[in-house]
Design a protein around this motif. Structure first.
Motif, PDB file in Angstrom:
ATOM      1  N   MET A 160       4.241  54.488  55.984  1.00 35.73           N
ATOM      2  CA  MET A 160       3.286  54.338  57.083  1.00 35.73           C
ATOM      3  C   MET A 160       3.893  54.675  58.442  1.00 35.73           C
ATOM      4  O   MET A 160       3.217  55.238  59.307  1.00 35.73           O
ATOM      5  N   PHE A 161       5.185  54.341  58.624  1.00 36.62           N
ATOM      6  CA  PHE A 161       5.777  54.451  59.957  1.00 36.62           C
ATOM      7  C   PHE A 161       6.912  55.455  60.056  1.00 36.62           C
ATOM      8  O   PHE A 161       7.530  55.605  61.107  1.00 36.62           O
ATOM      9  N   PHE A 218      -6.235  46.445  54.988  1.00 35.88           N
ATOM     10  CA  PHE A 218      -5.734  47.808  54.874  1.00 35.88           C
ATOM     11  C   PHE A 218      -6.881  48.760  55.143  1.00 35.88           C
ATOM     12  O   PHE A 218      -7.960  48.633  54.565  1.00 35.88           O
ATOM     13  N   ASP A 219      -6.650  49.725  56.047  1.00 39.14           N
ATOM     14  CA  ASP A 219      -7.684  50.695  56.403  1.00 39.14           C
ATOM     15  C   ASP A 219      -7.349  52.039  55.756  1.00 39.14           C
ATOM     16  O   ASP A 219      -6.490  52.774  56.254  1.00 39.14           O
ATOM     17  N   ALA A 225      -2.369  55.795  56.452  1.00 41.57           N
ATOM     18  CA  ALA A 225      -2.635  55.461  55.047  1.00 41.57           C
ATOM     19  C   ALA A 225      -2.512  56.662  54.127  1.00 41.57           C
ATOM     20  O   ALA A 225      -2.477  56.493  52.900  1.00 41.57           O
ATOM     21  N   ARG A 226      -2.431  57.864  54.687  1.00 38.60           N
ATOM     22  CA  ARG A 226      -2.486  59.071  53.859  1.00 38.60           C
ATOM     23  C   ARG A 226      -1.362  59.102  52.813  1.00 38.60           C
ATOM     24  O   ARG A 226      -1.609  59.305  51.626  1.00 38.60           O
ATOM     25  N   GLN A 227      -0.120  58.906  53.240  1.00 39.93           N
ATOM     26  CA  GLN A 227       0.984  58.967  52.284  1.00 39.93           C
ATOM     27  C   GLN A 227       0.988  57.790  51.311  1.00 39.93           C
ATOM     28  O   GLN A 227       1.189  57.988  50.107  1.00 39.93           O
ATOM     29  N   PRO A 228       0.762  56.560  51.765  1.00 39.27           N
ATOM     30  CA  PRO A 228       0.704  55.443  50.800  1.00 39.27           C
ATOM     31  C   PRO A 228      -0.305  55.656  49.679  1.00 39.27           C
ATOM     32  O   PRO A 228      -0.064  55.264  48.538  1.00 39.27           O
ATOM     33  N   LEU A 229      -1.431  56.303  49.983  1.00 41.23           N
ATOM     34  CA  LEU A 229      -2.467  56.472  48.971  1.00 41.23           C
ATOM     35  C   LEU A 229      -2.100  57.500  47.897  1.00 41.23           C
ATOM     36  O   LEU A 229      -2.815  57.651  46.918  1.00 41.23           O
TER      37      LEU A 229
END
Length: 339
Positions: A160-161, A218-219, A225-229
């Motif tokens: 995320m970061f 979580f949004d 959120a793109r990479q976590p998903l």
């Protein structure tokens, strides 16, 4: 008559002793005693293992990474509940040439995909944070070293970061210790609890807990959120899971859990594991009715696994041929239609 009775009792005792001696002693490694993995292990020990001739001891552990090592090396440990991203992390490091990771993960095999584990991010009720993407500068406890919660906390943060959790902001306490610090001396800002809902630690909180804590959302549409998903999945935390704490459902992030074993090939162990697969099939409905609510999300289907993952053949054959017992209604029982 007394002699016959005594002989019959002695014979019955011998038969019972023989049946007890035939059972094998195995262990399953899970996570904290207050977590869902432990409850899943207790359900398997109570509702499945006895029919397979297994005395299954349920061991609490620090979590998934520790479970991989325990399954690999600890005598008697034949089953483990492992978080999907932890298993994948070992597979990735093995593929990158890490000899230790390869030694650990290559002989491990999947028995059954279980369910998605919800990740609960807990903050103080008066915290300015409401979403996961807001915690970049927070002091975060991800759980004990070796736990799945610790791995997902640090992996998600990096995704995320764009970098690791700064050392000064990271801690590795148990959930209980961390919650005391969150509310007590306020030396922590976020406590991460990875457990399928309802997570006992949270579900057992009293209504007064609303004055002290809240859960972050979580949004999935936020750019962070793109990479976590690519690895994790959105999940709904239901108010019904935590009625003392929530008034409405909300979205968090989740990760899959798997029941895992070793690639055993000795005849006695293979026979026991095959029997476990049959017992899992025949008692699956009981698990869903009498076990932890998460069993209702589990299917006996064996979907295709990713590279580096394999099913354990003896149990896979049993589960693919599985025809669960049809439950017998009272009317069918009265009519003599039950086997």
């Amino acid at each position: 008559m007394n002699r016959l009775l005594n002989t019959g009792l002695a014979l019955a005792a011998l038969l019972c002793a023989g049946a007890a001696a035939a059972a094998v002693d195995y262990k399953i490694v899970t996570a904290s005693e207050k977590g869902t993995y432990y409850a899943i292990g207790k359900d398997l020990a109570r509702l499945v293992a006895p029919e397979a001739g297994i005395n299954l001891e349920v061991l609490p552990t620090s979590g998934s990474a520790a479970n991989v090592k325990l399954l690999r090396y600890e005598p008697g440990v034949k089953f483990a509940v492992v978080q999907a991203d932890v298993f994948q992390a070992f597979v990735d490091r093995s593929g990158a040439g890490n000899a230790e990771a390869s030694t650990l993960i290559r002989p491990l095999r999947v028995i059954l995909p279980l369910y998605n584990t919800e990740i609960h991010y807990i903050v103080r009720a008066d915290s300015p944070y409401n979403y996961l993407h807001e915690i970049k500068d927070a002091r975060i406890n991800g759980g004990l070293v070796g736990s799945g919660a610790a791995l997902i906390t640090h992996t998600l943060y990096r995704m995320m970061f764009g970098g690791p959790v700064p050392e000064a902001q990271a801690s590795f306490l148990s959930n209980e210790e961390a919650l005391v610090k969150l509310i007590g001396d306020k030396s922590l800002d976020v406590v991460v609890v990875a457990a399928g809902q309802p997570a006992p630690l949270i579900a057992n909180m009293k209504p007064e807990a609303q004055k002290f804590i809240k859960l972050l959302k979580f949004d999935p549409s936020h750019p962070s959120a793109r990479q976590p998903l690519s690895t994790y999945a959105p999940a709904t935390v239901r108010a019904a899971s935590y009625p003392n704490l929530l008034s409405e459902d909300f979205t968090t992030i989740s990760v899959g859990a798997f029941l895992v074993t070793y690639d055993y090939n000795t005849r006695g162990t293979v026979d026991s594991m095959r029997a476990f697969g049959r017992a899992l099939c025949q008692n699956f409905e009981r698990l869903q009715e009498q076990g932890h609510p998460k069993w209702r999300e589990v299917k006996l289907a064996l979907p295709e696994l990713g590279p580096g993952w394999s099913y354990y053949s003896p149990t896979a054959r049993e589960l693919r041929a599985c025809t669960p017992k049809k439950r017998c209604s009272n009317e069918e029982r009265i009519l003599g239609l039950c086997n």
